[in-house]
Design a protein around this motif. Structure first.
Motif, short mmCIF file in Angstrom:
data_model
loop_
_atom_site.label_atom_id
_atom_site.label_comp_id
_atom_site.label_asym_id
_atom_site.label_seq_id
_atom_site.Cartn_x
_atom_site.Cartn_y
_atom_site.Cartn_z
N TRP A 22 77.50 12.87 59.17
CA TRP A 22 78.28 12.58 57.97
C TRP A 22 77.31 12.45 56.80
O TRP A 22 76.46 11.55 56.80
CB TRP A 22 79.08 11.27 58.11
CG TRP A 22 79.90 10.94 56.90
CD1 TRP A 22 81.14 11.42 56.59
CD2 TRP A 22 79.53 10.08 55.82
NE1 TRP A 22 81.55 10.92 55.39
CE2 TRP A 22 80.58 10.09 54.89
CE3 TRP A 22 78.40 9.33 55.54
CZ2 TRP A 22 80.56 9.35 53.70
CZ3 TRP A 22 78.36 8.59 54.36
CH2 TRP A 22 79.42 8.60 53.46
N CYS A 23 77.41 13.37 55.83
CA CYS A 23 76.49 13.40 54.69
C CYS A 23 75.05 13.40 55.20
O CYS A 23 74.67 14.26 55.98
CB CYS A 23 76.78 12.26 53.74
SG CYS A 23 78.31 12.48 52.81
N ASP A 24 74.27 12.42 54.82
CA ASP A 24 72.86 12.36 55.20
C ASP A 24 72.61 11.41 56.36
O ASP A 24 71.51 10.87 56.50
CB ASP A 24 72.02 11.94 53.99
CG ASP A 24 72.05 12.99 52.89
OD1 ASP A 24 72.15 14.19 53.23
OD2 ASP A 24 71.99 12.62 51.71
N LEU A 25 73.63 11.20 57.19
CA LEU A 25 73.50 10.26 58.30
C LEU A 25 73.94 10.90 59.61
O LEU A 25 74.91 11.66 59.65
CB LEU A 25 74.36 9.01 58.04
CG LEU A 25 74.04 8.18 56.80
CD1 LEU A 25 75.10 7.11 56.62
CD2 LEU A 25 72.66 7.56 56.89
N ALA A 73 69.91 11.51 58.79
CA ALA A 73 70.17 12.81 59.39
C ALA A 73 68.92 13.68 59.35
O ALA A 73 68.85 14.72 58.68
CB ALA A 73 71.33 13.51 58.69
N THR A 74 67.92 13.25 60.11
CA THR A 74 66.68 14.00 60.30
C THR A 74 66.48 14.19 61.80
O THR A 74 67.16 13.55 62.61
CB THR A 74 65.48 13.23 59.72
OG1 THR A 74 65.34 11.99 60.45
CG2 THR A 74 65.67 12.92 58.23
N ALA A 75 65.54 15.06 62.15
CA ALA A 75 65.24 15.25 63.57
C ALA A 75 64.77 13.95 64.21
O ALA A 75 65.16 13.60 65.33
CB ALA A 75 64.20 16.35 63.75
N THR A 76 63.95 13.20 63.47
CA THR A 76 63.48 11.91 63.98
C THR A 76 64.64 10.93 64.13
O THR A 76 64.75 10.21 65.14
CB THR A 76 62.41 11.33 63.05
OG1 THR A 76 61.30 12.22 63.00
CG2 THR A 76 61.96 9.96 63.52
N GLU A 124 71.05 -0.36 56.23
CA GLU A 124 72.05 0.57 56.77
C GLU A 124 73.32 0.57 55.93
O GLU A 124 73.90 1.63 55.64
CB GLU A 124 72.37 0.21 58.21
CG GLU A 124 73.43 1.11 58.84
CD GLU A 124 73.74 0.76 60.28
OE1 GLU A 124 74.93 0.77 60.64
OE2 GLU A 124 72.79 0.48 61.04
N ALA A 125 73.79 -0.61 55.54
CA ALA A 125 74.98 -0.69 54.70
C ALA A 125 74.76 0.03 53.37
O ALA A 125 75.64 0.74 52.87
CB ALA A 125 75.37 -2.15 54.46
N ALA A 126 73.57 -0.15 52.78
CA ALA A 126 73.26 0.53 51.53
C ALA A 126 73.25 2.05 51.72
O ALA A 126 73.73 2.80 50.85
CB ALA A 126 71.92 0.05 50.99
N ALA A 127 72.74 2.52 52.86
CA ALA A 127 72.71 3.96 53.13
C ALA A 127 74.12 4.53 53.27
O ALA A 127 74.39 5.66 52.86
CB ALA A 127 71.90 4.24 54.39
N LYS A 128 75.03 3.76 53.85
CA LYS A 128 76.41 4.22 53.99
C LYS A 128 77.12 4.26 52.63
O LYS A 128 77.96 5.14 52.38
CB LYS A 128 77.16 3.31 54.95
CG LYS A 128 76.71 3.43 56.40
CD LYS A 128 77.38 2.39 57.27
CE LYS A 128 76.95 2.54 58.73
NZ LYS A 128 77.50 1.46 59.59
#
Length: 404
Positions: free
Chosen positions: A285-288, A236-239, A389-393
């Motif tokens: 959602w959160c940081d994503l 969840a960043t501009a990039t 990606e799975a780890a980030a979720k």
């Protein structure tokens, strides 16, 4: 199948929080009246059992055209709705697909319906867990497969796509930790994660589910049936937002699932009524960042809850396409069952049905806390990126639970 009255529940709380952001405030004071629990080895059609159980308590689920006919505030002691959970394994069984390996949390049923009546004051929540007042303390995180094994599963899916066996498969991993103390505060922290449309805790004898899902499996309200598939993830960043909007791979993966959901709804919709109300909207959602679409239809005359669930379960965004072929691949590749994850959890009332997809969900049994996370695999997937990606979720869930 088990049909419980409220006074026979066990070690975890005898009151479950209702899991639906759409629950009207007039129903906040609730008392459990009755419940149904069913496991995958129990026989019968779970969706029919659910439908008929709810009908016996006066909910109009044999004909969803009656949902929302009237909005009545129930008197104290009258039924106002039910919290409902259905597992991905139950959906696969009804669809005629393999259910996969056994759940790592077998105490959690594959179907739960908790019927509530209106109460004049909130019912206190009972203590939970193995040690009453002992503080929550989770142990070491133990994944069910290594990153290398997860990446190999992604490669095998890509090979299956190359052969033309499937177009997309959602691959889900699992990890767990032993714990001491009362799990409920940790599950409520998880349910409080930002961006959750379906946030809450559902409990039973020796098990609990905590949910912070942003995704709608199916909603019935205002004369339409709606699903909101989510596919495509970036930080969840501009990039990250720019990358998600610009990615041909993510957009193709997403549109494929939107088409699958359109076909699922068309099975139970009035002819010509299926439409895509919104396509590839970016939500947080959160940081994503995640990409979401909205697909809806007018339900066919006489459509019942059982047939609706047969059409949409398991949700296409957590299976892949074609759905049955993807489920066969999932059963062959995933090291443990999906348990409480990738199913449906929410509220069935006289004026709406609202079930979230149990992504961003944890389960607790008598010994361990369990978390699942994964993602959709296409020909353009990079195995290492999919593992990341799975780890980030899973990371926000583990953080809320205090698992390092």
């Amino acid at each position: 199948m088990r049909h419980f009255e409220p006074d026979v529940l066990g070690t975890l709380p005898t009151r479950s929080n209702v899991v639906s952001g759409a629950l009207p405030s007039r129903y906040r004071a609730l008392r459990e009246r009755s419940r149904l629990e069913w496991w995958i080895d129990g026989g019968g059609d779970p969706f029919y059992l659910l439908q008929e159980f709810l009908v016996t308590h006066g909910l109009p689920v044999r004909d969803l055209g009656r949902i929302g006919d009237k909005s009545v505030t129930p008197a104290v002691g009258e039924v106002c709705g039910a919290a409902v959970f259905v597992s991905a394994a139950a959906g696969a069984r009804v669809a005629g697909a393999p259910v996969g390996r056994p759940s790592p949390a077998p105490a959690v049923p594959d179907l739960v319906a908790v019927v509530y009546e209106a109460a004049d004051r909130p019912v206190p929540e009972a203590p939970a867990g193995k040690a009453g007042t002992t503080p929550w303390r989770p142990g070491r995180w133990e994944p069910s497969w290594t990153p290398a094994q997860h990446a190999e599963a992604v490669r095998q899916v890509r090979e299956a796509i190359g052969r033309g066996d499937v177009y997309q498969v959602n691959v889900v991993g699992h990890g767990s930790a032993a714990y001491l103390g009362d799990p409920l505060p940790a599950l409520h922290r998880l349910a409080g994660l930002p961006g959750a449309r379906y946030a809450g805790v559902l409990t039973g004898a020796g098990w609990a589910i905590g949910c912070a899902s942003p995704e709608t499996l199916v909603e019935v309200a205002g004369g339409r049936v709606t699903t909101r598939p989510i596919k495509g993830t970036r930080p969840a960043t501009a990039t990250g937002r720019r990358e998600l909007l610009a990615s041909p791979k993510e957009r193709a993966e997403h549109v494929m699932i939107v088409d699958l959901e359109r076909n699922d709804l068309a099975r139970v919709a009035r002819t010509g009524s299926v439409r895509v109300d919104e396509l590839y909207a970016i939500r947080r959602w959160c940081d994503l960042w995640q990409a979401e679409s909205v697909v809806s239809a007018v339900p066919a005359d006489g459509l019942g809850l059982a047939d609706l669930l047969r059409a949409v379960c398991p949700g296409g965004s957590v299976t892949g396409a074609p759905k049955l072929s993807a489920l066969e691949r999932i059963a062959a590749l995933e090291p443990v069952g999906r348990g409480a994850s990738m199913g449906g959890l929410g509220w069935v009332g006289p004026d709406r049905i609202d079930l979230g997809l149990t992504i961003r969900t944890a389960a607790v049994d008598a010994d361990r806390v369990h978390v699942w996370a994964g993602g959709g695999i296409t020909w353009g997937s990079d195995p290492d990126a999919e593992v990341a990606e799975a780890a980030a979720k899973a990371a926000p869930l583990r953080a809320a639970l205090g698992i390092g």
